[in-house]
Design a protein around this motif. Sequence first.
Motif, PDB file in Angstrom:
ATOM      1  N   UNK A  61      11.721  -7.725   1.102  1.00  0.00           N
ATOM      2  CA  UNK A  61      10.651  -6.302   1.297  1.00  0.00           C
ATOM      3  C   UNK A  61      10.488  -6.296  -0.220  1.00  0.00           C
ATOM      4  N   UNK A  62      10.821  -6.462  -1.591  1.00  0.00           N
ATOM      5  CA  UNK A  62      10.414  -5.816  -2.352  1.00  0.00           C
ATOM      6  C   UNK A  62       9.431  -6.936  -2.437  1.00  0.00           C
ATOM      7  N   UNK A  63       9.456  -8.408  -2.487  1.00  0.00           N
ATOM      8  CA  UNK A  63       8.152  -8.928  -2.613  1.00  0.00           C
ATOM      9  C   UNK A  63       7.158  -8.593  -0.840  1.00  0.00           C
ATOM     10  N   UNK A  64       7.300  -8.217  -0.366  1.00  0.00           N
ATOM     11  CA  UNK A  64       6.477  -7.661   0.036  1.00  0.00           C
ATOM     12  C   UNK A  64       5.543  -6.214  -0.150  1.00  0.00           C
ATOM     13  N   UNK A  65       6.203  -5.297  -1.026  1.00  0.00           N
ATOM     14  CA  UNK A  65       5.882  -4.257  -0.626  1.00  0.00           C
ATOM     15  C   UNK A  65       5.312  -4.243  -2.448  1.00  0.00           C
ATOM     16  N   UNK A  66       5.322  -5.417  -2.810  1.00  0.00           N
ATOM     17  CA  UNK A  66       4.742  -5.451  -4.303  1.00  0.00           C
ATOM     18  C   UNK A  66       3.496  -6.042  -3.990  1.00  0.00           C
ATOM     19  N   UNK A  67       3.568  -7.192  -2.982  1.00  0.00           N
ATOM     20  CA  UNK A  67       1.961  -7.433  -2.893  1.00  0.00           C
ATOM     21  C   UNK A  67       0.831  -6.237  -1.789  1.00  0.00           C
ATOM     22  N   UNK A  68       1.703  -5.416  -1.174  1.00  0.00           N
ATOM     23  CA  UNK A  68       1.052  -4.576  -0.174  1.00  0.00           C
ATOM     24  C   UNK A  68       0.274  -3.662  -1.492  1.00  0.00           C
ATOM     25  N   UNK A  69       1.112  -3.288  -2.624  1.00  0.00           N
ATOM     26  CA  UNK A  69       0.938  -2.412  -3.465  1.00  0.00           C
ATOM     27  C   UNK A  69      -0.745  -3.283  -3.892  1.00  0.00           C
ATOM     28  N   UNK A  70      -0.151  -4.925  -4.123  1.00  0.00           N
ATOM     29  CA  UNK A  70      -1.739  -5.269  -5.665  1.00  0.00           C
ATOM     30  C   UNK A  70      -2.666  -5.649  -4.020  1.00  0.00           C
ATOM     31  N   UNK A  71      -2.816  -5.442  -3.061  1.00  0.00           N
ATOM     32  CA  UNK A  71      -3.566  -5.696  -2.500  1.00  0.00           C
ATOM     33  C   UNK A  71      -4.572  -3.929  -1.815  1.00  0.00           C
ATOM     34  N   UNK A  72      -3.413  -3.396  -1.874  1.00  0.00           N
ATOM     35  CA  UNK A  72      -4.233  -1.943  -1.489  1.00  0.00           C
ATOM     36  C   UNK A  72      -5.326  -1.624  -3.458  1.00  0.00           C
TER      37      UNK A  72
END
Lengths: 835, 658
Positions: free
Chosen positions: B89-100
């Motif tokens: 979950x953390x990895x996904x959220x980090x990636x989401x923030x980075x993409x945005x």
Amino acid sequence: MAKPTADWEKVGTRFYRKVQLYTAVFDQDLELENYLVAGAPYSGALALHRDEEKVHAYRGARAAKPSIDVYSCAGKLIRRINWEKGSIKGLGWSEDEKLLVVTEDGTVRCYYDLQGDFVPFTLGHGAEEHGVKACRFWSNGFVALLNNNHLISVARYDEPRPKLLAIPPEGEIHSWTLIPPAYTLSRSVEVLLSTDKTIYVIDASDSEDRNYSEGPFVHMSVSPNGKLVALYTNNGKLWVVGSDFQETLNEYDSRSKTMPKDMHWCGNNAVALAWEDEIHLVTQGAATKYYYDGWVHLIPDVDGIRVLTNDVCEFLQRVPDVTEETFRIGSTSPASILLDAVDQLERKSPKADDNIQLIRPNLSEAVDACVKAAGHEFSIHWQKQLLKAASFGKSVLDLYNSDEFVEMCETLRVLNAARFYEIGLPLSYEQYQRLTPEKLIERLINRHEYLLALRISEYLRLPSDRIYVNWASQKVRQSTEDEESICRLIVQKLNNKPGVSFEEIARSAYDEGRVRLATELLNYEPRAGKQVPLLLSMKEDTIALDKAIESGDTDLVYHVLLHLKKKLPLAPFFRTINSRPMAMALVESSAIDQDRELLKDLYYQDDRRLDGSNLLLSEALAQEHPQARLDKIKLASRLLQDSKENAFQLKMLDETARLLRMQEHFDKDLHSDASPAGMRTSGPSFVGLSINDTLFELLKSSHVKRALKVQSEFKVPEKTYWWVRLRALVSARHWNELEEVGKARKSPIGWEPFFNEVLGAGNTRLASTFVPKCTGLSPRERVEMWVKCGMVGKAGEEALKAKDVECLRELREKATGSTLSEIDKMIAQLEPRRR
Amino acid sequence: MAPHAALNTQDIAEKARRDLLQLLEGVRGKKNLVLEKSLADTLSLIVKTSTLREYGVDKFYFLENDNVDSSQRNVVFLARGEKAKTVIAIAEQINRLRRSGQVDHEFSIFWIPRRTLVSNQILEEAGVLGEVNIAEYALYFIPLADDLLSMELDDAFSDLYLRRDPTATFLAAKALMLMQQRHGLFPRIIGKGDNAKRLADLLLRMRSEVTAGDASYSNGASSLGLTPSSSIESLIIIDREVDLPTVLLTQLTYEGLIDEIFGIKANQTEVDSSIVGATPAQAPQVSSASSSTPALKRKIQLDSSDTLYSTLQDSNFAIVGSLLNKVARRLQSSYESRHVASKSTAELREFVAKLPGYQAEQASLKIHTALAEEIIKHTRSDIFSRILEVQQNLAAGADPTSQHDSIDELISRALPLPTVLRLLCLESCVSGGLKRGDLETFKRAILHGYGHQHLLTLSGLEKLGLLTMQAGGLGRPAAKPGTVTNYSAVRKNLHLIVDEVNESEPDDIAYVFSGYAPLSVRLVQCILQKQYLASLGSSRATAAAAPPPQSAAQGWRPFEDVVKQVKGATFDEAQTGEEKAVRARQALNGSGGGESRKTVVVFFLGGVCRAEVAALRFVAKRLKEEGVGRRVVIATTGMVSGDGVVGAAIEKKTFGGA
């Protein structure tokens, strides 16, 4: 013996001394001026790399090969690292003697020991396109300046994260330096850039102009404690300003036409300017000059500067206070008199005692000073002399705590051993204090000076496991003996030594390709967990799994399992975990969140039908579409077919499907009836309700026929049905129907619940009709029930029937109006006989 | 080599606080904090939200909500790293923030309590390992009270017994190991239960590994730290599995009932504000800025800071009313005494100085009176007494079939599922499973009453060993001795049922369940209160007359035989140090000086319920009265209640779909 003051020079009001550490440092042929030289802090190793931009004499093909040479301060070659990786733009050391090499294309190599083993990383942030121009290092990080003036900082080497600092202004950079993070307000590194006439301060987020107009500055240098900055203008002036640039503290005009090639701080009080063969030491506006025969290099340290020429390695520092006090010509400090007293004593002169008497009141102070001064002394003769003085002084004192004396003796033994030219670590006392003995031992290990390291750690009572491990690893790497004898040798030496990590030794054996040796050594590792990573890289997977389980650390087990899952096909993977319950449990528990397919396969292979069926059932729950749900349930029940022990489960699954289908029908019939347009929201959906709840809802909306169908279909027990009906009717307030029900002769759940539920809903009239039906209860209880309905009269009748006068009396209290007289009558009926 | 410091729970809290703030300080500037939901309450025990704000925390997010945004450059994740799910979950959220990515974020992850290899591996695969600063926040024990340490592992029970994932055991071992490093080795490790045995083995193993000298261990605490402790007498480990019936029963202490009815999390309970009145405006208690709490709930702090509560919490609820009355009257009279005319100014000043105290007490009195009234509403209800009756009968060993009608009726009346399951599980536990026919009838009734998704619930309960078929049935081998508790024997020999309970002046731990003494605590008494327990056997009246001299018996003696009747392994290990070190320590401590007040740590693996805590406190009080200077500190993986225990198995989804 030369007086210690011989090499003192007075600069301003203070003395500075130049201590000769080593002579004949470098080969005379070595042209120091053509080399990049970097020295590790705390008198550490020197790295030399021939500057490619300078012409040099041809000395045959071999010598022309580019290399980085690591020397000790005494000029002993520790290691030659061949270099074919392109032009070096940064060469520096960290506090723990890691050598950093930065090339033009932005790759960095971090040589973590002095033996040529390194970890590479890249700077990124455009370093590759633009190229690195220069680098500045601090104790555990560095900043690289690119050709486009961008700055990249790296703040640690164990997990390097190159970060781009704020973008500095365009323009030529005359000079630059940095303030280490430990000394800045923001606690992140700050870079000082001299462009145009001014200075910019750049940190992670800001680039700030300091508004100077006296530039450009050709040299800038920050003092070791980060408080002062020295600036050298292009017209030969030296300024010292606070690192906050608030005030100018000092100014000095060198009156030199040629630019100095280098400028560094010598301690926190003086600045050294270096020309090719000349050094000016400037402090408080005054300067002293030192001249050399050849090219000099300055290597700044925390408390002074090391001066390097082909011939000598010298240490330039301000004379420490105690030393000055003790040795200054004409000093009358107690320490100096005590020192003299020892001198007299050796000459058997009675003056010794006179001296002592003279300083009698300050004697302990004098002893302290002598002990301290001994620490700052490089010459063994004077160390001895000072300690002798201290010892003599303390023998006169009645009460003196000798701890410091003893400690200093120990320290000096260590320091002298380290300073010995074959070791070449000319630590000053202050450097040693800052470095700590543990780090000194580490440095010795890096130099493969195992014996000395061991001796020192024994002497100072420090853990020695690192030394043994490093020694053994080295042995494993270099020894040409056969594996068995190496192993025997290592085990023999290292057994019974606390804290020795055989795992590490085994790893170096493995890295060296000596697999069998590695396995053998690993057996001696007492910590199961430690063995796991190596075992994995050695492809001893099952052993690794067993060891991980043995350690009890679930994280390790997971780690191995993840590794295995990636590597093995399913069948062998399952076989591996099958015999290990803990591994199995962990696989199951993680797969339920992440990889249900794996779990299905696992249950299938293992013939765990019930678990497999449950898994499908939980998937059915997750399905949106009714048909998909039914399909999953069908699959779930198919798994359980023809297994006897799961007959009940199977029956229930079957029931589930039937119920769902039936509920769908209800939804269709009842809700779409009401609103032909297909408004399915007209009532709550039946799907998903339990059987009892379905019944409840049906009865509530008076679909009795359907309810009976559900009851018979699922063989709902009569009792349950009655209860559900009761609750449904009460909650829908269908009083008439309840009355109908109440007409039945018998109720499987008795009539009491009817009374309670109806009463609870507030219908006392209806509730009261159930009281007479509760024949199983005692009269007293029935009386109570009547009272609850507010019918005291009826209660009285009940009591009368039971001939309970006591009870009647109690009722009398509650009665009012006509009932009161009734009750009185009843009491009278029962009482007269007694009267 | 100073004498070991006494175990002080306050130090642990302080250290936890400091460590966290230090970590936060390491991230420069303002930051958004993303944390696991379950950690929010835990954190509130350690540090106030306002303090976190002082350290630059701008907004709080729950990891589960996946809604952290780019409002700050710095994003800090605080999570437990043992479960792959969290890491992903953390990895996904980090990636989401980075993409945005309008903002160049700085990510930090603080793993509690340690950075795991698995987390590294997952982060690496997700391609974020190089982008985040990772640190460890070694949070193991959190003090809930002076004598109660919890690891607050919410999943410990289901992990250990349902999924058979021993992570909690390992973490417990780590936590206890840290305790040993600070306070010295537990001279004796004694306990009951298979998992407890595993924990003890782990402790012994870790000790040998420390002696073998892991660099990370030997830092700070020198190997000399591992000599037997002079301040701790022993460690008693009780596996939850050994005594499940106790948690299934309804707790009858005040705190226990609050937990049963309103639920307590991290020393706080949430109560409808219509019951206790709205929160006083000036003091918003610790509340994370989640805004997810419905406005009508009020959080009430339940800990020793409230003196009134600390006198009430462990009392049987039957006497809480009268206790509250007494306090009310005392307050009234002392408040009224201000009218007494002849008051000197000094007296007046004294009175005024006490005023804030009165007011606080008054406020707390109001709250607890309201709570008690609400609880009385429950306890007076017909259903509550029905449930209690069934429970007491089952616990007392009445024929279980006699209770079946009641249970059936409760199902038909659509009582909450956990309540019914607790009764069934209780029956199954005390009588070694249900008969096949009965079991199937009940299973069917549960499915009919609550929905067929509970097929999963039932199979979960079976895995937990809570609801099983009687051994010796069709195709099932008879249970091996030691795998099932023989309740009839244990009940008799350990006197689990005490008929006469004095609730106001309790004389036995049985008061916490109004007549049933929790087995788990009886086991502890087997070790700590041997005489008392033995005296229960002989007629109670004569017991006082002939107290046997303090026997030197240690460990389980003389109760080994009874204890063997209880499920799970029994063990008793002594830990001695190297002879030299021990002698040196003895010399340092002087002779007998250290004997005065030793601590016994009772560790409940898999959780402890509040009634048991009350019972143990009662034992501790008794020990103190007897002049045996022992202090009892309770440690556990987490607090549990009966609803939580059966809740571990309950399937939450229904066929109704989303």
